[in-house]
Design an enzyme around this catalytic site. Structure first.
Site, PDB file in Angstrom:
ATOM      1  NE  ARG A 133      -3.615  17.583  -8.405  1.00 39.93           N
ATOM      2  CZ  ARG A 133      -3.421  18.030  -7.200  1.00 39.93           C
ATOM      3  NH1 ARG A 133      -2.115  18.014  -7.057  1.00 39.93           N
ATOM      4  NH2 ARG A 133      -3.989  16.906  -6.225  1.00 39.93           N
TER       5      ARG A 133
ATOM      6  CE  LYS B  57      14.677   2.210   6.253  1.00 40.20           C
ATOM      7  NZ  LYS B  57      13.398   1.743   5.672  1.00 40.20           N
TER       8      LYS B  57
ATOM      9  CB  SER C  93      -0.438   0.598   1.525  1.00 47.62           C
ATOM     10  OG  SER C  93       0.009  -0.518   2.359  1.00 47.62           O
TER      11      SER C  93
ATOM     12  CD  GLU D  91       3.515   7.387  -2.485  1.00 48.04           C
ATOM     13  OE1 GLU D  91       3.251   6.948  -3.435  1.00 48.04           O
ATOM     14  OE2 GLU D  91       2.367   8.004  -1.719  1.00 48.04           O
TER      15      GLU D  91
ATOM     16  CE1 TYR E 249      15.077   5.940   6.413  1.00 52.16           C
ATOM     17  CE2 TYR E 249      16.831   5.965   5.977  1.00 52.16           C
ATOM     18  CZ  TYR E 249      15.433   5.864   5.228  1.00 52.16           C
ATOM     19  OH  TYR E 249      15.032   5.783   4.315  1.00 52.16           O
TER      20      TYR E 249
ATOM     21  NE  ARG F 242      -0.181   0.341   9.116  1.00 56.14           N
ATOM     22  CZ  ARG F 242       0.044   0.845   9.431  1.00 56.14           C
ATOM     23  NH1 ARG F 242      -0.307   0.982  10.484  1.00 56.14           N
ATOM     24  NH2 ARG F 242       0.315   2.176   8.911  1.00 56.14           N
TER      25      ARG F 242
HETATM   26  N1  LIG Z   1      11.250   8.162   0.724  1.00 58.85           N
HETATM   27  C1  LIG Z   1      12.667   8.029   0.223  1.00 58.85           C
HETATM   28  O1  LIG Z   1      13.095   8.856   0.227  1.00 58.85           O
HETATM   29  C2  LIG Z   1      12.868   6.851   1.006  1.00 58.85           C
HETATM   30  C3  LIG Z   1      14.393   7.205  -0.012  1.00 58.85           C
HETATM   31  C4  LIG Z   1      15.466   5.791   0.657  1.00 58.85           C
HETATM   32  C5  LIG Z   1      14.276   4.578   0.903  1.00 58.85           C
HETATM   33  N2  LIG Z   1      13.427   5.123   1.416  1.00 58.85           N
HETATM   34  C6  LIG Z   1      12.656   4.016   2.981  1.00 58.85           C
HETATM   35  O2  LIG Z   1      11.803   2.330   1.115  1.00 58.85           O
HETATM   36  C7  LIG Z   1      10.742   1.929   1.585  1.00 58.85           C
HETATM   37  C8  LIG Z   1       9.321   2.533   1.266  1.00 58.85           C
HETATM   38  O3  LIG Z   1       9.162   3.610   1.021  1.00 58.85           O
HETATM   39  P1  LIG Z   1       7.992   4.073   0.467  1.00 58.85           P
HETATM   40  O4  LIG Z   1       7.732   5.811   0.822  1.00 58.85           O
HETATM   41  O5  LIG Z   1       7.145   3.768  -0.028  1.00 58.85           O
HETATM   42  O6  LIG Z   1       6.765   3.401   1.546  1.00 58.85           O
HETATM   43  P2  LIG Z   1       5.228   4.350   2.249  1.00 58.85           P
HETATM   44  O7  LIG Z   1       4.945   4.699   1.006  1.00 58.85           O
HETATM   45  O8  LIG Z   1       5.949   5.110   3.513  1.00 58.85           O
HETATM   46  O9  LIG Z   1       4.323   3.179   2.586  1.00 58.85           O
HETATM   47  C9  LIG Z   1       4.958   2.484   3.837  1.00 58.85           C
HETATM   48  C10 LIG Z   1       4.350   1.315   3.938  1.00 58.85           C
HETATM   49  O10 LIG Z   1       4.416   0.167   4.805  1.00 58.85           O
HETATM   50  C11 LIG Z   1       2.977   0.125   5.969  1.00 58.85           C
HETATM   51  N3  LIG Z   1       3.404   0.746   6.807  1.00 58.85           N
HETATM   52  C12 LIG Z   1       3.882   1.721   7.612  1.00 58.85           C
HETATM   53  N4  LIG Z   1       3.608   1.474   9.259  1.00 58.85           N
HETATM   54  C13 LIG Z   1       3.309   0.580   9.300  1.00 58.85           C
HETATM   55  C14 LIG Z   1       2.838  -0.314  10.665  1.00 58.85           C
HETATM   56  N5  LIG Z   1       2.566  -0.037  11.623  1.00 58.85           N
HETATM   57  N6  LIG Z   1       2.343  -1.552  10.142  1.00 58.85           N
HETATM   58  C15 LIG Z   1       2.230  -2.167   8.891  1.00 58.85           C
HETATM   59  N7  LIG Z   1       2.977  -1.623   7.709  1.00 58.85           N
HETATM   60  C16 LIG Z   1       3.277  -0.678   8.220  1.00 58.85           C
HETATM   61  C17 LIG Z   1       2.313   0.572   5.320  1.00 58.85           C
HETATM   62  O11 LIG Z   1       0.963   0.058   5.489  1.00 58.85           O
HETATM   63  P3  LIG Z   1      -0.101   1.398   5.414  1.00 58.85           P
HETATM   64  O12 LIG Z   1      -0.448   1.502   4.091  1.00 58.85           O
HETATM   65  O13 LIG Z   1      -1.002   0.292   6.363  1.00 58.85           O
HETATM   66  O14 LIG Z   1       0.310   2.247   7.024  1.00 58.85           O
HETATM   67  C18 LIG Z   1       2.517   1.217   3.767  1.00 58.85           C
HETATM   68  O15 LIG Z   1       2.535   0.481   2.700  1.00 58.85           O
HETATM   69  C19 LIG Z   1      10.934   2.512   3.431  1.00 58.85           C
HETATM   70  O16 LIG Z   1      11.578   1.580   3.716  1.00 58.85           O
HETATM   71  C20 LIG Z   1      11.955   3.525   2.836  1.00 58.85           C
HETATM   72  O17 LIG Z   1      12.631   3.960   4.208  1.00 58.85           O
HETATM   73  C21 LIG Z   1      13.127   6.195   1.378  1.00 58.85           C
END
Ligand SMILES: NC(=O)c1ccc[n+]([C@@H]2O[C@H](COP(=O)([O-])OP(=O)(O)OC[C@H]3O[C@@H](n4cnc5c(N)ncnc54)[C@H](OP(=O)(O)O)[C@@H]3O)[C@@H](O)[C@H]2O)c1
Ligand SMILES: *[C@@H]1O[C@H](CO)[C@@H](O)[C@H](O)[C@H]1NC(C)=O
Length: 276
Positions: A215, A184, A64, A66, A180, A89
Protein backbone atom coordinates in the site's frame (compact mmCIF):
# COMPACT_ATOMS: atom_id res chain seq x y z
CA UNK A 1 -13.21 19.46 -9.41
CA UNK A 2 -10.42 18.93 -11.87
CA UNK A 3 -8.62 21.92 -10.44
CA UNK A 4 -8.95 20.65 -6.91
CA UNK A 5 -7.68 17.27 -7.99
CA UNK A 6 -4.60 18.80 -9.51
CA UNK A 7 -3.95 20.95 -6.47
CA UNK A 8 -4.34 17.98 -4.18
CA UNK A 9 -2.14 15.94 -6.44
CA UNK A 10 0.55 18.56 -6.31
CA UNK A 11 0.33 18.90 -2.54
CA UNK A 12 0.60 15.15 -2.10
CA UNK A 13 3.49 15.05 -4.47
CA UNK A 14 5.29 17.80 -2.62
CA UNK A 15 4.66 16.20 0.74
CA UNK A 16 5.90 12.90 -0.54
CA UNK A 17 9.13 14.47 -1.73
CA UNK A 18 9.63 16.18 1.62
CA UNK A 19 8.98 12.95 3.49
CA UNK A 20 11.33 10.96 1.30
CA UNK A 21 14.08 13.53 1.74
CA UNK A 22 13.69 13.61 5.51
CA UNK A 23 13.52 9.84 5.66
CA UNK A 24 16.63 9.54 3.52
CA UNK A 25 18.54 12.00 5.70
CA UNK A 26 17.52 10.28 8.89
CA UNK A 27 18.31 6.94 7.41
CA UNK A 28 21.76 8.14 6.41
CA UNK A 29 22.60 9.08 9.97
CA UNK A 30 21.18 5.91 11.32
CA UNK A 31 23.65 3.39 10.04
CA UNK A 32 27.09 4.06 11.46
CA UNK A 33 27.66 0.41 12.30
CA UNK A 34 27.01 -1.15 8.93
CA UNK A 35 30.54 -0.74 7.59
CA UNK A 36 32.20 -1.92 10.75
CA UNK A 37 30.23 -5.13 10.70
CA UNK A 38 30.53 -6.05 7.04
CA UNK A 39 32.91 -8.81 8.02
CA UNK A 40 30.37 -10.33 10.34
CA UNK A 41 27.95 -10.78 7.47
CA UNK A 42 30.70 -12.76 5.75
CA UNK A 43 31.42 -14.77 8.88
CA UNK A 44 27.77 -15.66 9.05
CA UNK A 45 27.90 -17.05 5.52
CA UNK A 46 30.71 -19.35 6.60
CA UNK A 47 28.89 -20.32 9.78
CA UNK A 48 25.74 -21.06 7.78
CA UNK A 49 27.72 -23.37 5.54
CA UNK A 50 29.21 -25.22 8.50
CA UNK A 51 25.87 -25.50 10.24
CA UNK A 52 24.20 -26.85 7.10
CA UNK A 53 26.70 -29.73 6.96
CA UNK A 54 25.27 -31.21 10.13
CA UNK A 55 21.80 -31.95 8.77
CA UNK A 56 20.13 -30.60 11.85
CA UNK A 57 16.42 -30.43 12.44
CA UNK A 58 14.35 -27.87 14.27
CA UNK A 59 10.80 -27.20 15.32
CA UNK A 60 8.91 -23.93 15.59
CA UNK A 61 6.11 -23.17 18.02
CA UNK A 62 3.95 -20.23 16.96
CA UNK A 63 4.91 -20.30 13.27
CA UNK A 64 1.53 -18.78 12.36
CA UNK A 65 2.18 -15.74 14.54
CA UNK A 66 3.78 -12.48 13.49
CA UNK A 67 7.30 -13.26 14.65
CA UNK A 68 6.98 -16.98 13.94
CA UNK A 69 6.04 -16.34 10.31
CA UNK A 70 9.14 -14.24 9.84
CA UNK A 71 11.31 -16.75 11.64
CA UNK A 72 10.08 -19.50 9.37
CA UNK A 73 10.71 -17.37 6.29
CA UNK A 74 14.21 -16.56 7.51
CA UNK A 75 15.02 -20.19 8.28
CA UNK A 76 13.82 -21.29 4.86
CA UNK A 77 15.74 -18.49 3.19
CA UNK A 78 19.00 -19.34 4.88
CA UNK A 79 18.42 -23.06 4.51
CA UNK A 80 20.45 -24.10 7.55
CA UNK A 81 18.23 -27.00 8.65
CA UNK A 82 17.60 -30.26 6.82
CA UNK A 83 14.22 -30.57 8.44
CA UNK A 84 11.81 -27.99 9.84
CA UNK A 85 8.72 -29.03 11.77
CA UNK A 86 5.94 -26.66 12.70
CA UNK A 87 4.14 -27.60 15.88
CA UNK A 88 0.80 -25.89 16.35
CA UNK A 89 -2.87 -26.22 17.11
CA UNK A 90 -3.92 -26.19 13.48
CA UNK A 91 -2.64 -27.19 10.06
CA UNK A 92 -1.23 -24.24 8.14
CA UNK A 93 -1.34 -23.96 4.38
CA UNK A 94 1.27 -22.27 2.24
CA UNK A 95 1.20 -21.41 -1.43
CA UNK A 96 4.89 -20.87 -2.02
CA UNK A 97 7.02 -23.77 -3.22
CA UNK A 98 9.66 -22.85 -0.65
CA UNK A 99 7.33 -24.24 2.01
CA UNK A 100 6.67 -27.62 0.45
CA UNK A 101 9.15 -29.63 2.50
CA UNK A 102 7.93 -28.44 5.85
CA UNK A 103 6.58 -30.98 8.28
CA UNK A 104 3.63 -30.15 10.49
CA UNK A 105 2.46 -31.62 13.74
CA UNK A 106 -0.98 -30.62 14.92
CA UNK A 107 -1.27 -31.01 18.67
CA UNK A 108 -3.77 -30.38 21.43
CA UNK A 109 -1.90 -28.11 23.82
CA UNK A 110 -4.28 -29.06 26.62
CA UNK A 111 -3.05 -32.66 26.38
CA UNK A 112 0.51 -32.19 25.30
CA UNK A 113 1.80 -35.35 26.99
CA UNK A 114 -0.18 -37.29 24.39
CA UNK A 115 1.88 -35.62 21.70
CA UNK A 116 5.36 -36.28 23.05
CA UNK A 117 6.29 -37.87 19.72
CA UNK A 118 5.88 -34.53 17.95
CA UNK A 119 8.67 -33.13 20.10
CA UNK A 120 11.04 -36.03 19.55
CA UNK A 121 14.27 -35.90 17.59
CA UNK A 122 14.76 -32.19 17.00
CA UNK A 123 18.13 -30.53 17.57
CA UNK A 124 16.85 -27.00 17.96
CA UNK A 125 13.55 -25.58 19.20
CA UNK A 126 12.19 -22.08 18.59
CA UNK A 127 9.28 -20.68 20.55
CA UNK A 128 7.32 -17.63 19.40
CA UNK A 129 4.09 -18.71 21.06
CA UNK A 130 1.96 -16.25 22.92
CA UNK A 131 -1.40 -14.63 23.43
CA UNK A 132 -2.71 -11.66 25.39
CA UNK A 133 -4.82 -11.15 28.45
CA UNK A 134 -7.10 -8.96 26.33
CA UNK A 135 -7.81 -11.86 23.99
CA UNK A 136 -8.27 -14.73 26.42
CA UNK A 137 -8.27 -13.36 29.98
CA UNK A 138 -5.74 -13.84 32.72
CA UNK A 139 -6.13 -17.57 33.06
CA UNK A 140 -5.98 -18.15 29.34
CA UNK A 141 -2.90 -16.00 29.04
CA UNK A 142 -1.06 -17.98 31.72
CA UNK A 143 -2.17 -21.23 30.09
CA UNK A 144 -0.65 -20.31 26.75
CA UNK A 145 2.31 -18.12 27.63
CA UNK A 146 3.36 -20.22 30.60
CA UNK A 147 1.90 -23.73 30.63
CA UNK A 148 2.05 -24.51 26.92
CA UNK A 149 5.52 -23.05 26.55
CA UNK A 150 7.09 -24.76 29.56
CA UNK A 151 5.45 -28.10 28.77
CA UNK A 152 6.63 -27.93 25.17
CA UNK A 153 10.17 -27.20 26.31
CA UNK A 154 10.04 -30.16 28.72
CA UNK A 155 8.88 -32.52 26.00
CA UNK A 156 11.51 -31.21 23.60
CA UNK A 157 14.26 -31.70 26.17
CA UNK A 158 13.01 -35.22 26.89
CA UNK A 159 12.94 -35.83 23.13
CA UNK A 160 16.62 -35.04 22.75
CA UNK A 161 16.52 -31.38 21.77
CA UNK A 162 19.76 -29.63 22.70
CA UNK A 163 19.05 -25.96 21.94
CA UNK A 164 16.05 -23.87 22.86
CA UNK A 165 15.38 -20.34 21.64
CA UNK A 166 12.62 -18.46 23.43
CA UNK A 167 11.02 -15.22 22.39
CA UNK A 168 10.30 -13.54 25.69
CA UNK A 169 9.86 -9.83 26.31
CA UNK A 170 11.73 -6.78 27.45
CA UNK A 171 11.31 -6.40 31.19
CA UNK A 172 10.62 -10.09 31.83
CA UNK A 173 11.05 -10.57 35.56
CA UNK A 174 9.66 -13.29 37.75
CA UNK A 175 9.43 -10.82 40.64
CA UNK A 176 7.53 -8.20 38.68
CA UNK A 177 4.19 -6.90 39.89
CA UNK A 178 2.90 -6.95 36.32
CA UNK A 179 1.35 -10.23 35.37
CA UNK A 180 2.74 -10.16 31.83
CA UNK A 181 6.35 -9.54 32.85
CA UNK A 182 6.08 -11.90 35.79
CA UNK A 183 4.82 -14.77 33.64
CA UNK A 184 7.54 -14.13 31.06
CA UNK A 185 10.17 -14.14 33.80
CA UNK A 186 8.83 -17.36 35.31
CA UNK A 187 8.85 -19.12 31.97
CA UNK A 188 12.42 -18.01 31.31
CA UNK A 189 13.55 -19.39 34.65
CA UNK A 190 11.66 -22.68 34.44
CA UNK A 191 13.04 -23.43 31.02
CA UNK A 192 16.54 -22.56 32.16
CA UNK A 193 16.16 -25.13 34.92
CA UNK A 194 15.53 -27.83 32.31
CA UNK A 195 19.22 -27.66 31.44
CA UNK A 196 19.38 -27.44 27.67
CA UNK A 197 22.95 -27.57 26.30
CA UNK A 198 22.17 -24.16 24.95
CA UNK A 199 19.36 -21.79 25.83
CA UNK A 200 18.80 -18.34 24.34
CA UNK A 201 16.24 -15.86 25.60
CA UNK A 202 15.27 -12.94 23.36
CA UNK A 203 13.73 -9.92 25.03
CA UNK A 204 12.50 -7.51 22.36
CA UNK A 205 10.59 -4.33 23.13
CA UNK A 206 7.50 -3.38 21.16
CA UNK A 207 7.26 -5.42 17.99
CA UNK A 208 6.72 -3.52 14.74
CA UNK A 209 4.69 -5.47 12.26
CA UNK A 210 5.22 -4.87 8.57
CA UNK A 211 2.18 -5.57 6.43
CA UNK A 212 2.57 -8.04 3.59
CA UNK A 213 0.43 -6.40 0.93
CA UNK A 214 1.72 -3.27 -0.73
CA UNK A 215 0.00 0.00 0.00
CA UNK A 216 1.95 2.99 -1.26
CA UNK A 217 0.62 5.46 1.30
CA UNK A 218 1.27 3.09 4.13
CA UNK A 219 4.68 2.29 2.74
CA UNK A 220 5.50 5.99 2.71
CA UNK A 221 4.33 6.48 6.26
CA UNK A 222 6.24 3.46 7.38
CA UNK A 223 9.46 4.62 5.74
CA UNK A 224 8.97 7.96 7.38
CA UNK A 225 8.12 6.67 10.83
CA UNK A 226 10.60 3.87 10.42
CA UNK A 227 13.37 6.38 9.83
CA UNK A 228 12.25 8.33 12.85
CA UNK A 229 11.98 5.25 14.92
CA UNK A 230 15.46 4.14 13.96
CA UNK A 231 16.88 7.40 15.17
CA UNK A 232 14.75 8.21 18.17
CA UNK A 233 13.20 5.02 19.31
CA UNK A 234 15.17 2.03 18.13
CA UNK A 235 15.46 1.71 21.83
CA UNK A 236 11.69 1.22 22.11
CA UNK A 237 10.62 -0.91 19.18
CA UNK A 238 11.92 -3.41 16.68
CA UNK A 239 10.58 -4.89 13.43
CA UNK A 240 9.56 -8.54 13.71
CA UNK A 241 11.95 -9.37 10.85
CA UNK A 242 14.77 -8.08 12.99
CA UNK A 243 13.88 -10.40 15.83
CA UNK A 244 13.61 -13.32 13.42
CA UNK A 245 16.95 -12.55 11.78
CA UNK A 246 18.66 -12.13 15.13
CA UNK A 247 17.29 -15.47 16.33
CA UNK A 248 18.63 -17.27 13.27
CA UNK A 249 22.01 -15.51 13.28
CA UNK A 250 22.42 -16.19 16.95
CA UNK A 251 21.73 -19.89 16.38
CA UNK A 252 24.91 -19.99 14.32
CA UNK A 253 27.10 -18.33 16.92
CA UNK A 254 28.97 -20.09 19.69
CA UNK A 255 28.04 -18.44 22.97
CA UNK A 256 30.35 -18.47 25.95
CA UNK A 257 27.59 -19.49 28.30
CA UNK A 258 24.99 -22.23 28.16
CA UNK A 259 22.20 -19.76 28.83
CA UNK A 260 22.18 -16.30 27.34
CA UNK A 261 19.82 -13.39 27.42
CA UNK A 262 19.61 -11.09 24.42
CA UNK A 263 18.14 -7.81 25.53
CA UNK A 264 16.40 -5.50 23.09
CA UNK A 265 19.63 -3.65 22.26
CA UNK A 266 21.48 -6.92 21.68
CA UNK A 267 18.82 -8.09 19.26
CA UNK A 268 18.96 -4.79 17.38
CA UNK A 269 22.72 -4.83 17.16
CA UNK A 270 22.87 -8.46 16.06
CA UNK A 271 20.27 -7.74 13.39
CA UNK A 272 22.19 -4.75 12.08
CA UNK A 273 25.55 -6.45 12.24
CA UNK A 274 24.30 -9.35 10.18
CA UNK A 275 23.58 -6.98 7.31
CA UNK A 276 19.84 -6.61 7.95
N1 LIG B 1 3.65 -7.70 20.61
C1 LIG B 1 4.72 -7.19 21.18
O1 LIG B 1 4.98 -5.97 21.11
C2 LIG B 1 5.65 -8.08 21.96
C3 LIG B 1 6.79 -7.53 22.53
C4 LIG B 1 7.70 -8.38 23.17
C5 LIG B 1 7.44 -9.73 23.22
N2 LIG B 1 6.31 -10.25 22.70
C6 LIG B 1 6.10 -11.70 22.80
O2 LIG B 1 6.56 -12.30 21.60
C7 LIG B 1 5.84 -13.51 21.36
C8 LIG B 1 5.35 -13.55 19.92
O3 LIG B 1 4.53 -12.42 19.67
P1 LIG B 1 3.80 -12.27 18.25
O4 LIG B 1 3.11 -10.95 18.27
O5 LIG B 1 4.75 -12.59 17.18
O6 LIG B 1 2.72 -13.44 18.37
P2 LIG B 1 1.31 -13.60 17.65
O7 LIG B 1 1.33 -12.98 16.29
O8 LIG B 1 0.24 -13.19 18.58
O9 LIG B 1 1.28 -15.19 17.44
C9 LIG B 1 1.02 -16.02 18.49
C10 LIG B 1 1.27 -17.47 18.12
O10 LIG B 1 0.87 -18.28 19.24
C11 LIG B 1 -0.15 -19.18 18.85
N3 LIG B 1 -1.18 -19.30 19.87
C12 LIG B 1 -1.86 -18.30 20.47
N4 LIG B 1 -2.79 -18.80 21.31
C13 LIG B 1 -2.70 -20.15 21.22
C14 LIG B 1 -3.40 -21.23 21.83
N5 LIG B 1 -4.38 -21.03 22.71
N6 LIG B 1 -3.04 -22.47 21.50
C15 LIG B 1 -2.06 -22.70 20.61
N7 LIG B 1 -1.37 -21.74 19.99
C16 LIG B 1 -1.68 -20.47 20.29
C17 LIG B 1 -0.75 -18.61 17.58
O11 LIG B 1 -1.32 -19.65 16.84
P3 LIG B 1 -2.68 -19.46 15.98
O12 LIG B 1 -2.25 -18.81 14.70
O13 LIG B 1 -3.20 -20.82 15.81
O14 LIG B 1 -3.57 -18.57 16.80
C18 LIG B 1 0.46 -17.94 16.93
O15 LIG B 1 1.20 -18.90 16.20
C19 LIG B 1 4.75 -13.56 22.41
O16 LIG B 1 5.15 -14.42 23.44
C20 LIG B 1 4.67 -12.14 22.92
O17 LIG B 1 4.26 -12.09 24.27
C21 LIG B 1 5.43 -9.45 22.05
C1 LIG C 1 24.10 -35.00 5.67
O1 LIG C 1 23.35 -35.43 4.57
C2 LIG C 1 24.12 -35.63 3.39
C3 LIG C 1 23.20 -35.91 2.23
O2 LIG C 1 22.11 -36.69 2.60
C4 LIG C 1 25.16 -36.75 3.65
O3 LIG C 1 25.95 -36.93 2.52
C5 LIG C 1 26.02 -36.35 4.84
O4 LIG C 1 26.90 -37.39 5.18
C6 LIG C 1 25.16 -35.98 6.07
N1 LIG C 1 26.00 -35.45 7.09
C7 LIG C 1 25.91 -35.80 8.38
C8 LIG C 1 26.85 -35.11 9.33
O5 LIG C 1 25.12 -36.63 8.79
Amino acid sequence: MKLLDTALGKATCFLTVVIVVIAAVLHYFDDPASVKYTSMAEDLKTLEGDFRQHNKSCFILGASGETGKMLLQELLGRNIFSKITLIGRRQLSFEDKAYENLLQEVVDFEKLEDYAAAFQGHDVGYCCLGTTKAKVGTEGFIRVDHDYVVKSAELAKAGGCSQFHLESSRGADKNSNFLYLKVKGQVEAEIEALGFDRYAIYRPGVLLVDRQESRPAEWMARKFLGAFSSVFSTSMSIPIQAVAKAMVSNTLLQPEKKAEILEHADITSLWKSAGK
